[in-house]
Design a protein around this motif. Structure first.
Motif, mmCIF file in Angstrom:
data_model
loop_
_atom_site.group_PDB
_atom_site.id
_atom_site.type_symbol
_atom_site.label_atom_id
_atom_site.label_comp_id
_atom_site.label_asym_id
_atom_site.label_seq_id
_atom_site.Cartn_x
_atom_site.Cartn_y
_atom_site.Cartn_z
ATOM 1 N N TYR A 104 47.660 73.035 51.044
ATOM 2 C CA TYR A 104 48.214 73.702 52.138
ATOM 3 C C TYR A 104 49.618 73.909 52.188
ATOM 4 O O TYR A 104 50.415 73.692 51.191
ATOM 5 C CB TYR A 104 47.953 72.723 53.365
ATOM 6 N N THR A 124 49.369 73.036 59.695
ATOM 7 C CA THR A 124 49.289 73.474 58.145
ATOM 8 C C THR A 124 47.894 74.389 57.873
ATOM 9 O O THR A 124 47.185 74.578 58.872
ATOM 10 C CB THR A 124 48.702 71.992 57.390
ATOM 11 N N ARG A 125 48.095 75.095 56.879
ATOM 12 C CA ARG A 125 47.080 76.139 56.562
ATOM 13 C C ARG A 125 46.336 75.907 55.015
ATOM 14 O O ARG A 125 47.157 75.716 54.322
ATOM 15 C CB ARG A 125 47.384 77.426 56.686
ATOM 16 N N TRP A 164 43.227 76.692 59.856
ATOM 17 C CA TRP A 164 44.556 76.197 60.215
ATOM 18 C C TRP A 164 44.391 74.561 60.903
ATOM 19 O O TRP A 164 43.298 74.478 61.234
ATOM 20 C CB TRP A 164 45.150 76.944 61.407
ATOM 21 N N CYS A 169 53.064 80.374 59.987
ATOM 22 C CA CYS A 169 52.237 80.069 58.842
ATOM 23 C C CYS A 169 52.010 81.322 57.820
ATOM 24 O O CYS A 169 51.746 82.442 58.664
ATOM 25 C CB CYS A 169 50.948 79.452 59.115
#
Length: 172
Positions: free
Chosen positions: A9, A33-34, A41, A164
């Motif tokens: 991530y 977070t991705r 996500w 992100c």
């Protein structure tokens, strides 16, 4: 979800700052977070409260230490000279970490639309934690106006989501 993807991530902690100890607007820092693998996500952490400016800066520093260097800090800069000075103070306080300033121009409601659209189709997950019920209650009542606490918490989530990186830049 009960756990985040391991080592898969990119992460951002987005701060929407206020300096109202004991009431008024919230300071909120959400870690988003991705996953490189799935593109999903995850809202992984939420830290928020009514802190004085000094308390808030201490919390921001503490969260950066907990998050580590894999998490990029982003600080929303409010309009005007005091907003610029406040953002610069946070950047100075986070020397050694990846940090930058976001200067949003759209309304809070417009900034929340991309997050809302992805959440509606199941592409946004929450890491199971004590703050989930409060976060979801705020998200369901968010209208872009009204109670400052609702605006600031969701604005921080939307800011982190919007910061992100796109999938094309997530190659390992």
């Amino acid at each position: 979800v009960d756990a985040l993807p391991k080592h898969d991530y990119v992460a951002v902690r987005y701060w929407d700052k206020a300096a109202t100890e004991g009431g008024g607007a919230l300071s909120a820092g959400l870690r988003i977070t991705r996953s490189r693998r799935t593109g999903l996500w995850y809202i992984a952490d939420a830290e928020y409260g009514h802190w004085s400016a000094m308390q808030r800066e201490a919390v921001i520093r503490q969260k950066a230490e907990e998050d580590g260097t894999r998490v990029h800090a982003v600080v929303e800069q409010e309009p005007g000279g005091s907003g610029k000075e406040s953002a610069e103070a946070t950047v100075r306080g986070l020397a050694g970490w990846s940090v930058h300033v976001d200067r949003p121009h759209d309304s809070k409601m417009e900034r929340a639309q991309p997050l809302s659209a992805q959440a509606e189709v199941g592409n946004v997950k929450l890491l199971r934690a004590a703050w989930n019920a409060d976060f979801l209650a705020h998200a369901h009542r968010f209208t872009g106006a009204g109670s400052k606490g609702l605006i600031d918490l969701i604005d921080a989530a939307a800011g982190g989501f919007n910061q992100c990186p796109p999938l094309r830049s997530l190659a390992p």
